[in-house]
Each structure stands twice: as C-alpha cells, then as structure tokens.
Design an enzyme around this catalytic site. Structure first.
Site, short mmCIF file in Angstrom:
data_model
loop_
_atom_site.label_atom_id
_atom_site.label_comp_id
_atom_site.label_asym_id
_atom_site.label_seq_id
_atom_site.Cartn_x
_atom_site.Cartn_y
_atom_site.Cartn_z
N THR A 184 0.83 -1.21 0.00
CA THR A 184 0.00 0.00 0.00
C THR A 184 0.86 1.25 0.00
O THR A 184 0.56 2.24 -0.69
CB THR A 184 -0.93 0.01 1.22
N HIS A 188 1.99 1.87 -3.44
CA HIS A 188 0.93 2.51 -4.23
C HIS A 188 0.89 4.01 -3.95
O HIS A 188 0.74 4.82 -4.87
CB HIS A 188 -0.43 1.88 -3.89
#
Length: 341
Positions: free
Chosen positions: A40, A43
């Site tokens: 994450t 990202h």
C-alpha cells in the site's frame, strides 16, 4: 518530530518535520522502533489512481510497525509505560451492527492508519488503546513490525480447515508467501504457490512450500500430476489480484473447493461462472485481520515454531528510506524494514 510524508500529489515520499501527536483520553503514544514498507505504501509512493482518490495530502503514511508505549490516556487500562506493542491499522467505529456484534473487522466505517489518518512512519504514533497489541518477549522487533501483513496471511490461510488438504496459493508476494508457510505449518499436505517472479518464488521455497511454480515456464497441471493429485486443490488462497491466476485457480479446484480472496482484481474482471456453480465452489472475501483473534494466532504460530525470517530481505536506517522504497518497487525483495532507533 521526524516523519515520512506524502507532501505532494505526485510520485515520491519525503522526509519532513511534523508536530508530535497529542494523546487523547483513550489513546496510547507509541515511540516507533521499526517499521515495514507495505505494498500500500508503494501505491501511495507511485501515486496511482487509488492513491489519488484516497490519500489526503499532506499525510504521514505507514501502518506496519513495532514500538514502545511512552504515553497513556487517562481512561486507558491494561497498558503501562514501556510495553512493546504493534497495532491494528484499521480503526473501527464501535457503534455499527458488526462492531456491536463482535465482528469489528467488518466495520463499515473503518479508517486506516497511514491512509485516512496519520501513520507510523514517524518517531511517534498515537492510536486508540483498543487497537494496540502487546508483543510477547520472545518475538523479535523485526517480526513484530510485520504483524500487519502477517495478519492478512493468517486471516486468509486459516479461513478454512487445512489439515491434510492440498492448497494452491496464487501470488508470491510477501503476504502470499507467508500464507503458504502458515498452511504448511498447520498441516496442509501439498502447498503449491504460483507466480512469474522468480526472486519471490525462491523466497517461497526457503519458507518450505511443496512446490513454487513459475507459470510462465511450467504447467500447473503437470505439477499436480507429479504430486499425484488427481482431483484438484481443496483450498485456494488468491493473493495476486491477477485475472489469469484466478481463472487458473477456478480450473484446478476440486469440486466443493473453498477459495479465500485477498488479492484485489480489476473491477471488470470476467470469469467463467459455470465453474463456480457446477463445481459448488465457496468464495470468501478477506479484508484485514479479525480483531483480535488473528493477532493472538499470529503470536502463537511464531511461538510454536513458524519461521518467517526468510521473508525479511532488506533492512535500512530510516535515513536511507529511499533505498527501502527502491527495493520494494523493484520487485526483488521480500519485506523491507526501516529502523527508527
């Protein structure tokens, strides 16, 4: 205090100074020792479509950590100064039906540490005491710092009975590799993991899987025949979010097979639903960790001999955070640890 923040709406992450967080009546103040970089966080670094829609700027990011309690809100019980803790990164509301029914991991009002509120890539973090988990003395800081993703693996793997079963894991990222290791540790017969990244498949081999299969070079059906599997896999753990991998899983599941899905596929993914229907497959979506059953199981698995050490491949000082993100973005790493000491 020193912190890693998303300061601009573009690719990158930056070291900055931010105020120390204030401790509320029901909070703990945690001095961070070690953090780990999550997919994450990559990202968010890359500033992809999801990040642009989700992450407020500026924002201190990060949600995988271990640290020491240095401040306690006046309403908090059960913790003391000096306790070593990690914590559940999903902050739940406490008043929806699922929260009130004890199914807090299914809270419809969840907010995320390092996603919707300030994260752990900082010298200090404040979280609700409810979310903190004491780390047993015989579990290292390195392992404690990856309890969040390990929890995803444990929640996924232990969704179904695995003893004596044949298990297919699609996706050899760190969570997939840890899920495969859990399956083998608790008594699955054959644990087969698939990917096209040879580096990560080698990590899976070090973790003791039955076979790590590069599907770009080798047929999964041939591997099944080699293992004497005549009816298909009993349990599937879909960790990749890749449509071809999920379709292969549907093809190779036994009738009555059970699939746990943690990987997030594209919203327009198409599959042959007749395989789900006529095989009588059961598909369960997985999000986060069960609070806090998964956390107790994580500690118990490590204390009972599960060795996760091969999955931690890189360690850096926080001042070298860019090297850590470069390693994660390369695809040639397992878990990457950043030390704040």
């Amino acid at each position: 205090m020193k912190a890693l923040s998303k300061l601009k709406a573009e690719e990158g992450i930056w070291m900055t100074d931010v105020p120390e967080p204030e401790v509320g009546h029901n909070d703990l103040l945690i001095k961070i020792r070690k953090t780990a970089i999550c997919g994450t966080d990559v990202h968010i670094y890359n500033w992809d479509d999801w990040s642009q829609k989700t992450i407020p700027v500026p924002m201190v990011v990060g949600h995988e950590y271990v640290g020491e309690v240095v401040g306690i809100g006046q309403e908090v019980k059960g913790f003391k100064i000096g306790d070593r803790v990690s914590g559940e990164g999903h902050i739940t509301c406490g008043h929806c039906r699922n929260c009130r029914g004890g199914r807090t991991h299914l809270c419809r009002n969840t907010t995320g540490v390092g996603v919707n509120r300030p994260g752990c890539f900082a010298e200090y973090l404040v979280i609700p005491a409810f979310n903190a988990f004491k780390i047993p003395d015989n579990i290292s800081d390195d392992l404690a710092s990856i309890f969040d993703p390990f929890g995803n693996a444990v929640h996924t793997a232990l969704s179904f009975d695995l003893v004596g079963e044949d298990v297919l894991v699609s996706g050899a990222g760190p969570i997939g590799v840890m899920a495969a290791a859990v399956a083998k540790h608790v008594g699955a017969r054959h644990v087969v993991i698939t990917d096209v990244n040879e580096y990560r498949l080698e990590l899976a081999r070090k973790m003791g899987v039955t076979r790590a299969v590069n599907v770009a070079k080798e047929s999964l059906n041939d591997v099944m025949a080699e293992l004497g599997m005549t009816e298909g896999f009993d349990v599937g753990l879909e960790m990749s979010g890749a449509p071809p991998a999920f379709r292969t899983m549907l093809d190779t599941m036994n009738h009555g097979g059970r699939i746990a899905m943690l990987g997030i596929p594209p919203s327009d993914m198409s599959i042959d639903w007749t395989k789900v229907i006529f095989k009588g497959l059961f598909i369960k979506g997985i999000y986060g960790r069960e609070m806090f059953e998964t956390w107790y199981k994580m500690a118990a698995l490590i204390q009972s001999g599960l060795d996760l050490s091969p999955i931690i491949t890189h360690r850096f000082s926080i001042d070298d955070f860019q090297k850590g993100f470069d390693a994660m973005r390369s695809g040639q790493s397992g878990k990457v640890i950043l030390s704040w000491d």
